[in-house]
Design an enzyme around this catalytic site. Sequence first.
Site, PDB file in Angstrom:
ATOM      1  N   LYS A 147      54.516  32.842  43.713  1.00  0.00           N
ATOM      2  CA  LYS A 147      54.792  31.584  42.826  1.00  0.00           C
ATOM      3  C   LYS A 147      54.204  31.751  41.487  1.00  0.00           C
ATOM      4  O   LYS A 147      54.710  31.123  40.725  1.00  0.00           O
ATOM      5  CB  LYS A 147      54.164  30.636  43.626  1.00  0.00           C
ATOM      6  CG  LYS A 147      52.965  30.753  44.102  1.00  0.00           C
ATOM      7  CD  LYS A 147      52.832  31.296  45.484  1.00  0.00           C
ATOM      8  CE  LYS A 147      51.156  31.732  45.765  1.00  0.00           C
ATOM      9  NZ  LYS A 147      50.973  31.975  47.069  1.00  0.00           N
ATOM     10  N   GLY A 162      54.579  28.524  51.946  1.00  0.00           N
ATOM     11  CA  GLY A 162      54.575  29.687  52.918  1.00  0.00           C
ATOM     12  C   GLY A 162      55.901  29.557  53.869  1.00  0.00           C
ATOM     13  O   GLY A 162      56.832  29.649  53.479  1.00  0.00           O
ATOM     14  N   GLY A 178      43.241  35.218  55.473  1.00  0.00           N
ATOM     15  CA  GLY A 178      44.502  35.632  54.466  1.00  0.00           C
ATOM     16  C   GLY A 178      45.163  34.284  53.863  1.00  0.00           C
ATOM     17  O   GLY A 178      46.114  34.852  53.310  1.00  0.00           O
ATOM     18  N   LYS A 183      53.382  26.201  42.560  1.00  0.00           N
ATOM     19  CA  LYS A 183      54.391  26.004  43.550  1.00  0.00           C
ATOM     20  C   LYS A 183      55.420  24.512  42.913  1.00  0.00           C
ATOM     21  O   LYS A 183      56.282  24.292  43.271  1.00  0.00           O
ATOM     22  CB  LYS A 183      53.692  25.426  44.811  1.00  0.00           C
ATOM     23  CG  LYS A 183      53.257  26.697  45.359  1.00  0.00           C
ATOM     24  CD  LYS A 183      52.080  26.697  46.673  1.00  0.00           C
ATOM     25  CE  LYS A 183      51.595  27.930  47.183  1.00  0.00           C
ATOM     26  NZ  LYS A 183      50.579  27.750  48.234  1.00  0.00           N
TER      27      LYS A 183
HETATM   28  P1  NDP Z   1      47.479  41.046  49.268  1.00  0.00           P
HETATM   29  O1  NDP Z   1      46.223  41.077  48.205  1.00  0.00           O
HETATM   30  O2  NDP Z   1      47.051  40.967  50.717  1.00  0.00           O
HETATM   31  O3  NDP Z   1      48.396  42.382  49.149  1.00  0.00           O
HETATM   32  C1  NDP Z   1      49.116  42.687  48.061  1.00  0.00           C
HETATM   33  C2  NDP Z   1      49.697  44.317  47.918  1.00  0.00           C
HETATM   34  O4  NDP Z   1      49.992  44.555  46.685  1.00  0.00           O
HETATM   35  C3  NDP Z   1      48.627  45.158  48.362  1.00  0.00           C
HETATM   36  O5  NDP Z   1      49.165  46.013  49.426  1.00  0.00           O
HETATM   37  C4  NDP Z   1      48.204  46.182  47.241  1.00  0.00           C
HETATM   38  O6  NDP Z   1      48.085  47.320  47.711  1.00  0.00           O
HETATM   39  C5  NDP Z   1      49.776  45.797  46.369  1.00  0.00           C
HETATM   40  N1  NDP Z   1      49.268  46.169  45.011  1.00  0.00           N
HETATM   41  C6  NDP Z   1      48.685  45.415  44.189  1.00  0.00           C
HETATM   42  N2  NDP Z   1      48.546  45.824  43.137  1.00  0.00           N
HETATM   43  C7  NDP Z   1      49.395  47.027  43.143  1.00  0.00           C
HETATM   44  C8  NDP Z   1      49.990  47.651  42.069  1.00  0.00           C
HETATM   45  N3  NDP Z   1      49.331  47.817  40.852  1.00  0.00           N
HETATM   46  N4  NDP Z   1      50.959  48.567  42.180  1.00  0.00           N
HETATM   47  C9  NDP Z   1      51.524  48.557  43.648  1.00  0.00           C
HETATM   48  N5  NDP Z   1      50.956  47.780  44.780  1.00  0.00           N
HETATM   49  C10 NDP Z   1      50.057  46.922  44.497  1.00  0.00           C
HETATM   50  O7  NDP Z   1      48.286  39.869  49.046  1.00  0.00           O
HETATM   51  P2  NDP Z   1      49.191  38.782  49.892  1.00  0.00           P
HETATM   52  O8  NDP Z   1      49.954  39.702  50.725  1.00  0.00           O
HETATM   53  O9  NDP Z   1      48.119  37.879  50.502  1.00  0.00           O
HETATM   54  O10 NDP Z   1      50.039  38.232  48.689  1.00  0.00           O
HETATM   55  C11 NDP Z   1      51.378  38.975  48.103  1.00  0.00           C
HETATM   56  C12 NDP Z   1      52.149  37.613  47.551  1.00  0.00           C
HETATM   57  O11 NDP Z   1      52.574  36.810  48.453  1.00  0.00           O
HETATM   58  C13 NDP Z   1      51.407  37.243  46.359  1.00  0.00           C
HETATM   59  O12 NDP Z   1      52.110  36.935  45.514  1.00  0.00           O
HETATM   60  C14 NDP Z   1      50.783  35.853  46.974  1.00  0.00           C
HETATM   61  O13 NDP Z   1      50.599  34.775  46.155  1.00  0.00           O
HETATM   62  C15 NDP Z   1      52.015  35.699  47.853  1.00  0.00           C
HETATM   63  N6  NDP Z   1      51.741  34.593  48.989  1.00  0.00           N
HETATM   64  C16 NDP Z   1      50.882  34.888  49.730  1.00  0.00           C
HETATM   65  C17 NDP Z   1      50.668  34.088  51.056  1.00  0.00           C
HETATM   66  C18 NDP Z   1      49.556  34.580  51.926  1.00  0.00           C
HETATM   67  O14 NDP Z   1      49.435  33.667  52.684  1.00  0.00           O
HETATM   68  N7  NDP Z   1      48.671  35.362  51.722  1.00  0.00           N
HETATM   69  C19 NDP Z   1      51.354  33.090  51.305  1.00  0.00           C
HETATM   70  C20 NDP Z   1      52.554  32.741  50.282  1.00  0.00           C
HETATM   71  C21 NDP Z   1      52.824  33.705  49.048  1.00  0.00           C
HETATM   72  P3  NDP Z   1      46.752  48.073  48.412  1.00  0.00           P
HETATM   73  O15 NDP Z   1      47.033  47.264  49.684  1.00  0.00           O
HETATM   74  O16 NDP Z   1      47.124  49.446  48.462  1.00  0.00           O
HETATM   75  O17 NDP Z   1      45.677  47.527  47.693  1.00  0.00           O
HETATM   76  N1  HSE Z   2      46.504  30.810  48.498  1.00  0.00           N
HETATM   77  C1  HSE Z   2      47.771  30.124  49.041  1.00  0.00           C
HETATM   78  C2  HSE Z   2      47.328  28.852  49.795  1.00  0.00           C
HETATM   79  C3  HSE Z   2      48.550  30.978  49.685  1.00  0.00           C
HETATM   80  O1  HSE Z   2      46.326  28.798  50.133  1.00  0.00           O
HETATM   81  O2  HSE Z   2      48.142  27.924  50.102  1.00  0.00           O
HETATM   82  C4  HSE Z   2      50.133  30.315  50.207  1.00  0.00           C
HETATM   83  O3  HSE Z   2      50.665  30.030  48.886  1.00  0.00           O
END
Ligand code: NDP
Ligand code: HSE
Length: 434
Positions: A107, A136, A194, A212
């Site tokens: 987002k 989400g 998470g 959002k």
């Molecule tokens: P995480 O921090 O858990 O995961 C991020 C991933 O991106 C990791 O696997 C990391 O690698 C990889 N990464 C980071 N920097 C780089 C880079 N420079 N090159 C390649 N890979 C990279 O994040 P989330 O899974 O929580 O979130 C991902 C997206 O989803 C974000 O945009 C977030 O806002 C969105 N989101 C998340 C939600 C949630 O509940 N967590 C809900 C809704 C949206 P490595 O593992 O090797 O460090």
């Molecule tokens: N950090 C966000 C939240 C993840 O707490 O709602 C979902 O976008």
Amino acid sequence: MAETLRVALAGLGTVGGGVVKLLDANRDLIARRAGRAIEVVAVSARDRAKNRGVDLSRFRWVDDTWALAAADDVDAVVELIGGADGPALTLARATIGGGRHLVTANKAMLAHHGLTLAVAAEASGVALKFEAAVAGGVPVIKGLREGAAANVLTRVYGILNGTCNFILSEMEASVSAGTGRDFAEVLAEAQARGFAEADPSFDIDGVDAAHKLSILASIAFGTQPAFAAVEAHGIRQILAADIAEAAALGHRIRLIGLAEEGAGGLFQRVHPHLVPLDHPLAHVAGSLNAVVAEGNYVGRLLFQGAGAGAGPTASAVVADLIDIARGEWGPPYAMPAAALTAAAAVDSGARRGRAYLRFTVADRVGVLAEIAAAMRDAGVSIASLIQRGTSADGTVLVAIVTHEGPERSVAAALERLRGSASLAGTPLWMPLLA
Ligand code: NDP
Ligand code: HSE
């Protein structure tokens, strides 16, 4: 069955790992629903050696994330790295520019670059899908973009940040139980589960909800995403005492993102509100999210569910992939990007409503009179005023609820009190949700 949809996953953290697990668990059903198989063919993240609790050995590992955008055996890239700019944006642009579909949960990137990405996707004839980016697992993008597409929407608002709702709910439970959980401890629990962003200040300062809201507003009102026009306030200032006062007034405190279209333009704000107990948003607890949309034919719609976490977010990401596999996509913001209007930002001062004000003041003669005089001079009518007992440092809490009036009058009253020696700390202002 048609050819497999070949997917590259960039980012293997909470959400990326969830997507791999979901595609494994529901593979056959997904293929039947999509009309073809959906297979991950390549993955990328920072640390190849990290144990992610899923078998990644069957996928091609790509060190340079952006290279996924140019891979011949990839039809759609899923960007789950995060961050408004940097590698996520580079990948998104390269994917769309290279004629591949893009799915993202990012987002922050959409709030800042959604319009240019949408223009590029439309020009390339590819999908730009982002169901997971708002609320989400709750299908609110689909609900507004498709289900409510026939309506003029007048207002869209809701609980858009699971971390803040989790913290407020835990504080509420502590107040009811007469115990106290530390803000930092509850935030750490949200991080461990998470929900929280990589930079949790985005959550607690209202920035994530503002990202959002800018996406929702664009879809709801046919306006260009305008993140800079969203006023963002968070929950740092809220005390257990505010939660207790809100409860005594028949309300709960919720961080609400609200966008409303009126004659003067588009109003967009994220702010903690007092929500009356007879409103459904008062009962949305924990990390749940909920969005209310008001349409001129459909009436009030309520979307509610898990707004964060691996499973729910993966559910939204894979739903987007299923749409792409079916060949079902269209303009990302519900109408061609060229048709989106640039709405003027509405000044919040003109908004009318009731407000909650909390002051921490010195317990001495004349303090209440000083506050009341500031209200009188600014034309703010007081509906109720409560002062609670003295604390060890000689301060007391004064909680006021106003009658309905313009926000600019309340702001003027607070301005009159600015710097007063009677105040210990900055007053807190919260609107009552109507
Ligand atoms: P995480 O921090 O858990 O995961 C991020 C991933 O991106 C990791 O696997 C990391 O690698 C990889 N990464 C980071 N920097 C780089 C880079 N420079 N090159 C390649 N890979 C990279 O994040 P989330 O899974 O929580 O979130 C991902 C997206 O989803 C974000 O945009 C977030 O806002 C969105 N989101 C998340 C939600 C949630 O509940 N967590 C809900 C809704 C949206 P490595 O593992 O090797 O460090
Ligand atoms: N950090 C966000 C939240 C993840 O707490 O709602 C979902 O976008």
